[in-house]
Design an enzyme around this catalytic site. Structure first.
Site, PDB file in Angstrom:
ATOM      1  N   SER A  92      -2.751   1.892  -1.088  1.00  0.00           N
ATOM      2  CA  SER A  92      -2.361   2.236  -2.464  1.00  0.00           C
ATOM      3  C   SER A  92      -2.601   0.977  -3.281  1.00  0.00           C
ATOM      4  O   SER A  92      -1.900  -0.017  -3.094  1.00  0.00           O
ATOM      5  CB  SER A  92      -0.878   2.624  -2.528  1.00  0.00           C
ATOM      6  OG  SER A  92      -0.622   3.698  -1.657  1.00  0.00           O
ATOM      7  N   LYS A 167      -2.696   8.228  -7.180  1.00  0.00           N
ATOM      8  CA  LYS A 167      -1.686   7.853  -6.174  1.00  0.00           C
ATOM      9  C   LYS A 167      -0.536   7.077  -6.840  1.00  0.00           C
ATOM     10  O   LYS A 167       0.645   7.348  -6.584  1.00  0.00           O
ATOM     11  CB  LYS A 167      -2.339   7.010  -5.085  1.00  0.00           C
ATOM     12  CG  LYS A 167      -1.397   6.338  -4.117  1.00  0.00           C
ATOM     13  CD  LYS A 167      -0.594   7.327  -3.297  1.00  0.00           C
ATOM     14  CE  LYS A 167       0.435   6.608  -2.414  1.00  0.00           C
ATOM     15  NZ  LYS A 167       1.355   7.547  -1.774  1.00  0.00           N
ATOM     16  N   LYS A 236       5.664  -1.928  -5.959  1.00  0.00           N
ATOM     17  CA  LYS A 236       4.267  -2.259  -6.285  1.00  0.00           C
ATOM     18  C   LYS A 236       3.568  -1.057  -6.908  1.00  0.00           C
ATOM     19  O   LYS A 236       2.900  -1.158  -7.931  1.00  0.00           O
ATOM     20  CB  LYS A 236       3.535  -2.682  -5.008  1.00  0.00           C
ATOM     21  CG  LYS A 236       2.024  -2.774  -5.153  1.00  0.00           C
ATOM     22  CD  LYS A 236       1.244  -2.424  -3.895  1.00  0.00           C
ATOM     23  CE  LYS A 236       1.549  -1.097  -3.301  1.00  0.00           C
ATOM     24  NZ  LYS A 236       0.661  -0.670  -2.210  1.00  0.00           N
TER      25      LYS A 236
HETATM   26  P1  NAD Z   1       2.652  -2.070   6.493  1.00  0.00           P
HETATM   27  O1  NAD Z   1       3.193  -3.303   5.854  1.00  0.00           O
HETATM   28  O2  NAD Z   1       3.431  -1.410   7.588  1.00  0.00           O
HETATM   29  O3  NAD Z   1       1.180  -2.360   7.077  1.00  0.00           O
HETATM   30  C1  NAD Z   1       0.261  -3.203   6.454  1.00  0.00           C
HETATM   31  C2  NAD Z   1      -0.542  -3.867   7.556  1.00  0.00           C
HETATM   32  O4  NAD Z   1      -1.514  -4.713   6.946  1.00  0.00           O
HETATM   33  C3  NAD Z   1       0.321  -4.747   8.481  1.00  0.00           C
HETATM   34  O5  NAD Z   1       0.036  -4.478   9.839  1.00  0.00           O
HETATM   35  C4  NAD Z   1      -0.105  -6.158   8.090  1.00  0.00           C
HETATM   36  O6  NAD Z   1       0.011  -7.090   9.161  1.00  0.00           O
HETATM   37  C5  NAD Z   1      -1.544  -5.924   7.683  1.00  0.00           C
HETATM   38  N1  NAD Z   1      -2.071  -6.987   6.847  1.00  0.00           N
HETATM   39  C6  NAD Z   1      -1.472  -7.634   5.813  1.00  0.00           C
HETATM   40  N2  NAD Z   1      -2.276  -8.574   5.310  1.00  0.00           N
HETATM   41  C7  NAD Z   1      -3.427  -8.513   6.034  1.00  0.00           C
HETATM   42  C8  NAD Z   1      -4.647  -9.239   5.990  1.00  0.00           C
HETATM   43  N3  NAD Z   1      -4.850 -10.219   5.116  1.00  0.00           N
HETATM   44  N4  NAD Z   1      -5.612  -8.910   6.896  1.00  0.00           N
HETATM   45  C9  NAD Z   1      -5.424  -7.912   7.799  1.00  0.00           C
HETATM   46  N5  NAD Z   1      -4.273  -7.210   7.881  1.00  0.00           N
HETATM   47  C10 NAD Z   1      -3.304  -7.505   7.007  1.00  0.00           C
HETATM   48  O7  NAD Z   1       2.364  -1.051   5.309  1.00  0.00           O
HETATM   49  P2  NAD Z   1       2.152   0.534   5.397  1.00  0.00           P
HETATM   50  O8  NAD Z   1       3.462   1.180   5.181  1.00  0.00           O
HETATM   51  O9  NAD Z   1       1.327   0.852   6.582  1.00  0.00           O
HETATM   52  O10 NAD Z   1       1.299   0.747   4.062  1.00  0.00           O
HETATM   53  C11 NAD Z   1      -0.095   0.416   3.988  1.00  0.00           C
HETATM   54  C12 NAD Z   1      -0.620   0.931   2.650  1.00  0.00           C
HETATM   55  O11 NAD Z   1      -0.400   2.351   2.591  1.00  0.00           O
HETATM   56  C13 NAD Z   1       0.110   0.331   1.440  1.00  0.00           C
HETATM   57  O12 NAD Z   1      -0.806   0.141   0.399  1.00  0.00           O
HETATM   58  C14 NAD Z   1       1.147   1.395   1.098  1.00  0.00           C
HETATM   59  O13 NAD Z   1       1.530   1.342  -0.264  1.00  0.00           O
HETATM   60  C15 NAD Z   1       0.392   2.667   1.458  1.00  0.00           C
HETATM   61  N6  NAD Z   1       1.216   3.829   1.823  1.00  0.00           N
HETATM   62  C16 NAD Z   1       2.316   3.700   2.645  1.00  0.00           C
HETATM   63  C17 NAD Z   1       3.052   4.845   2.984  1.00  0.00           C
HETATM   64  C18 NAD Z   1       4.266   4.769   3.896  1.00  0.00           C
HETATM   65  O14 NAD Z   1       5.009   5.767   3.977  1.00  0.00           O
HETATM   66  N7  NAD Z   1       4.514   3.675   4.598  1.00  0.00           N
HETATM   67  C19 NAD Z   1       2.672   6.092   2.493  1.00  0.00           C
HETATM   68  C20 NAD Z   1       1.533   6.194   1.695  1.00  0.00           C
HETATM   69  C21 NAD Z   1       0.809   5.042   1.363  1.00  0.00           C
END
Ligand code: NAD
Length: 285
Positions: A92, A167, A236
């Site tokens: 997102s 989104k 965010k």
């Molecule tokens: P999360 O924090 O669990 O996962 C993010 C991952 O990215 C982590 O494993 C982290 O170590 C990795 N990361 C961070 N910086 C990095 C880098 N420089 N290089 C490589 N990896 C890196 O987050 P999430 O909940 O999985 O969400 C991911 C995306 O999906 C976000 O943009 C969030 O807004 C979106 N999203 C989340 C949900 C939800 O329910 N959790 C639902 C829809 C959308």
């Protein structure tokens, strides 16, 4: 079957990458948390853990599932992608920055579609996410079979950035409803009405929303607060929606208020807080 890069194996990315592997694709994975990548590779045969951006050079598509645009931009800058490859940006993220990134990649012969998701961890695990896609329609058609492994309601919503815009707007509406629900439940309870009864009656009435149906009993009233979507990520997203309004000269007064409330709560409750903890925060205030 394709060779797919997958970057960001967090709450959402890990189950999504798992489904792509189960569908027979060969994966190259990367995460700043190296254990997330090596742990995934240990459980998914013939998966390669990337040690540099060069390791993505033979990928047909690279999927990013990362926290925000700052991180996406930094990660993509370090990738070596072959001309004709496709970047599928499923985080997102900020739609205006996504457009700028797509223009930069185009100069290298790499197409980008933005394909953010809705549905949370539960639907990521089940492969039933809603996916909203921005980008060239032909590129979308080429990548649709891959997206069908991850989601059910897959919509092409406009040019590059449109998926990210929609989104953010969706998550703003969702956050506003969550805050309204939290306020209503706390005020009703202070007036002497049982909190569970408030939620049940709203669910049979016109105030029904995703929070009353799928979050209040499941994560808030029972004190679980473990939906898997962090408050920091929600704040965010609402900030992106509010900035989008400003960028098209339609300032969003309510979105700015919702952003201020979610950002304050995130600051107060810390980076590990689940977004459903807004219920606690509203009660405390
Ligand atoms: P999360 O924090 O669990 O996962 C993010 C991952 O990215 C982590 O494993 C982290 O170590 C990795 N990361 C961070 N910086 C990095 C880098 N420089 N290089 C490589 N990896 C890196 O987050 P999430 O909940 O999985 O969400 C991911 C995306 O999906 C976000 O943009 C969030 O807004 C979106 N999203 C989340 C949900 C939800 O329910 N959790 C639902 C829809 C959308």
């Amino acid at each position: 079957m394709s060779r797919i890069g997958f970057i960001g194996l967090g709450m959402m990315g890990r189950p999504m990458a798992h489904l792509l592997h189960a569908a027979g694709h060969s994966l190259v994975v990367q995460d700043v948390n190296r254990e997330a990548a090596t742990g995934f590779a240990a459980e998914h045969d013939s998966t390669q853990v990337a040690t540099s951006g060069q390791d993505f050079a033979d990928c047909d598509a690279v999927i990013t599932m990362l926290p925000n645009s700052d991180i996406v931009d930094a990660v993509v800058q370090g990738l070596r992608l072959r001309p004709g490859a496709c970047m599928i940006e499923m985080s997102s993220a900020d739609p205006n920055r996504t457009r700028a990134l797509a223009a930069r990649l185009q100069q290298q012969g790499v197409a980008l579609i933005d394909a953010p998701v809705s549905g949370g961890v539960k639907k990521a695990v089940a492969g039933t996410l809603a996916i909203m896609v921005g980008g060239d329609e032909q590129v979308f058609a080429q990548q649709k079979p891959l997206l069908e492994v991850l989601g059910k309601a897959i919509s092409h919503v406009g040019p590059v950035g449109a998926g990210h815009a929609l989104k953010a707007l969706n998550n703003y509406v969702s956050a506003a409803a969550l805050l309204a629900t939290a306020e209503a439940v706390h005020v009703g309870a202070a007036f002497g009405i049982d909190a569970a009864t408030i939620v049940d009656v709203i669910n049979a009435s016109t105030g029904k929303n995703n929070t009353t149906e799928n979050k209040a009993h499941q994560f808030m009233l029972n004190g679980a607060f473990n939906s898997g979507f962090s408050l920091a990520l929600q704040a965010k997203d609402v900030g992106i929606a509010a900035a989008l309004g400003t960028s098209v000269n339609l300032p969003m007064a309510l979105a700015q208020k919702v952003h201020a409330m979610t950002a304050d709560a995130s600051q107060a409750l810390g980076p590990a807080a689940d977004h459903t903890e807004l219920y606690k925060f509203v009660g405390r205030a």
